[in-house]
Write an enzyme that holds these catalytic residues in place. Structure first.
Site, short mmCIF file in Angstrom:
data_model
loop_
_atom_site.label_atom_id
_atom_site.label_comp_id
_atom_site.label_asym_id
_atom_site.label_seq_id
_atom_site.Cartn_x
_atom_site.Cartn_y
_atom_site.Cartn_z
N SER A 16 -47.49 -36.62 71.34
CA SER A 16 -48.03 -35.61 70.11
C SER A 16 -49.33 -35.07 68.87
CB SER A 16 -46.44 -36.33 68.66
OG SER A 16 -46.02 -35.27 67.93
N ASP A 26 -48.04 -29.50 66.84
CA ASP A 26 -48.92 -30.28 67.01
C ASP A 26 -49.25 -29.84 69.07
OD1 ASP A 26 -46.51 -30.70 67.63
OD2 ASP A 26 -46.84 -32.99 66.97
N ASP A 41 -47.26 -31.16 70.92
CA ASP A 41 -46.03 -31.09 71.93
C ASP A 41 -44.95 -30.35 71.18
OD1 ASP A 41 -45.08 -33.59 69.50
OD2 ASP A 41 -44.12 -34.09 71.07
N ASP A 98 -43.25 -30.06 68.64
CA ASP A 98 -42.36 -30.66 68.13
C ASP A 98 -42.43 -30.48 65.97
OD1 ASP A 98 -43.70 -32.90 67.56
OD2 ASP A 98 -41.81 -33.87 68.36
#
EC number: 5.4.2.10
Length: 445
Positions: free
Chosen positions: A100, A239, A241, A243
């Site tokens: 992440s 960010d 990833d 999410d």
């Protein structure tokens, strides 16, 4: 690594804590536990842009195939895209290789169930027990029973088409987009352009090393400057990833997850589309959010930090919108996890419908001063249970009374203790937060 699963899967320094051997064993155990109901399971695997992703993916795939499961490999794709494809490809499970917003040396492995939800604690514990156990309860397949790898060539296209289906045209909006050199570096600007948005891209050239490096939702400074320079309507930052989403208004001011939830909740309520007239937030959300939503007749449910807990509360209460100040926002009518690009599109749709600058929409919420200090510690559990820390926190609580609050919690993914103090006077809050931090640091010695 001690306990493997944190609040967001298994995390660690790649090749040191999160090794190929551990990835292989997680692949075996995860495939076995998540595929008990399926005679020949299929598991979706995707990743972000970290250099260690290929190494861990290879090990994970080997583990999965070695217990007779097939792998549907989707390549680089945002975490919510992997959750979406796990559902729509009717896979037995999904796996994301990502850490992440963490720095490049870290990586992580996170599982989704066949329905695209993060796993319950009990299932993670079962996987963890098998990883640590010498017993291997699965059969060892040979010949045609060994798993295959199937490439899903159009994975990005499928995810982009899903995103586009959640909104109408967004033509006429000018956006600076920061992809954090991560998983959304291609799909982010592309889906925005296909919806008619004028896009100025930042940090969309991943090289395996530059993910989250001075960019993205945790480092919005360059984005803030770029929005002003380009006279854009707003800035959007994901960010690594994708999410989570943080926005920047036309004046270069941060519009965090709390503001985004207020903007979207008020817009949905005005159209009679806010299910249960409720929103789910975490204890980190600003008191200003509670005040703004309460004034609009919207009920706020509060849960502990972590989008998995937000999801659990959404399912329990029947609410369909929830999230975190950090920008993990779940629109449960559309996806089963926090989705930074989906959130961006919903926010842009409100902007287009209402024809107002984002600063005006964000002004519906007045943020109370909030101070957050991260303290790096050797042992999170020990720091959290320290009686002197507890005593100082209680002292600060008594001082603030109903005029504010103090919250001390450990990070679910890093060796940090977070000290948050909220109230009326920023300078006073800094002093109060520092007094707690000083005790934590003193007790570390």
């Amino acid at each position: 690594m001690g306990k493997l699963f944190g609040t967001d899967g298994v995390r660690g320094v790649a090749n040191k804590e999160l090794t190929p051997d551990l990835a292989f064993r997680l692949g075996q155990a995860g495939a076995y536990v998540l595929s008990k109901e399926h005679p020949h399971p299929r598991i979706v695997i995707g990743k972000d842009t970290r250099i260690s992703g290929d190494m861990l993916e290879a090990a994970l795939i080997a583990g999965i195939c070695s217990v007779g499961a097939d792998v549907l490999r989707v390549g680089v794709l945002p975490t919510p895209g992997i959750a979406y494809l796990t559902r729509t490809l009717k896979a037995s499970a999904g796996v994301v290789i990502s850490a992440s917003h963490n720095p490049v040396q870290d990586n992580g492995i996170k599982f989704f169930s066949s329905t695209g939800y993060k796993l319950p604690d009990a299932v993670e514990e079962e996987i963890e027990d098998l990883v640590h156990s010498h017993e291997k309860p699965w059969a060892i397949p040979v010949g045609s029973e060994i798993g295959r790898v199937i490439e899903i060539q159009d994975a990005q296209r499928r995810y982009m088409d899903f995103l586009k289906g959640t909104v109408g045209s967004l033509a006429g909006i000018k956006v600076v987009y920061d992809g954090s050199n991560g998983a959304a570096s291609h799909v982010g600007p592309q889906v925005l352009r296909e919806l008619g948005v004028e896009v100025i891209p930042l940090s969309v050239t991943p090289d395996g090393i530059n993910i989250n490096a001075g960019c993205g939702s945790t480092h919005p400074e360059v984005l803030q400057q770029a929005v002003i320079e380009h006279k854009a309507d707003l800035g959007l930052a994901n960010d690594g990833d994708a999410d989570r989403l943080i926005a920047v208004d036309e004046n270069g001011e941060i519009v965090d997850g709390d503001f985004i939830m207020v903007i979207c909740a008020l817009a949905l309520k005005a159209k009679g589309q806010l299910m249960e007239d409720s929103v789910v937030v975490t204890v980190m959300s600003n008191l200003g959010l509670h005040i703004a939503l309460k004034e609009a007749g919207i009920r706020v449910y509060e849960t502990q930090v972590g989008d998995r807990y937000v999801m659990e509360e959404l399912l329990k209460t029947g609410a369909r919108l929830g999230g975190e100040q950090s920008g993990h926002i779940i629109f449960l009518d559309h996806n089963t996890t926090g989705d930074g690009l989906l959130t961006a599109l919903q926010l842009l749709a409100v902007l287009k419908e209402q024809g107002k600058p984002i600063s005006k929409l964000a002004a519906k919420m007045q943020r109370l001063p909030q101070v957050l200090i991260n303290v790096r510690v050797k042992d999170k559990k020990k720091a959290m249970e320290n009686p002197y820390v507890f005593q100082k926190v209680e002292e600060v609580k008594r001082f603030l009374g109903e005029r504010g609050r103090v919250l001390v919690r450990s990070s679910g993914t890093e060796s940090l203790v977070r000290v948050m103090v909220e109230g009326q006077d920023h300078e006073q809050l800094m002093g109060l937060a520092q007094s707690v931090v000083d005790i934590i640091k003193r007790e570390e010695l």
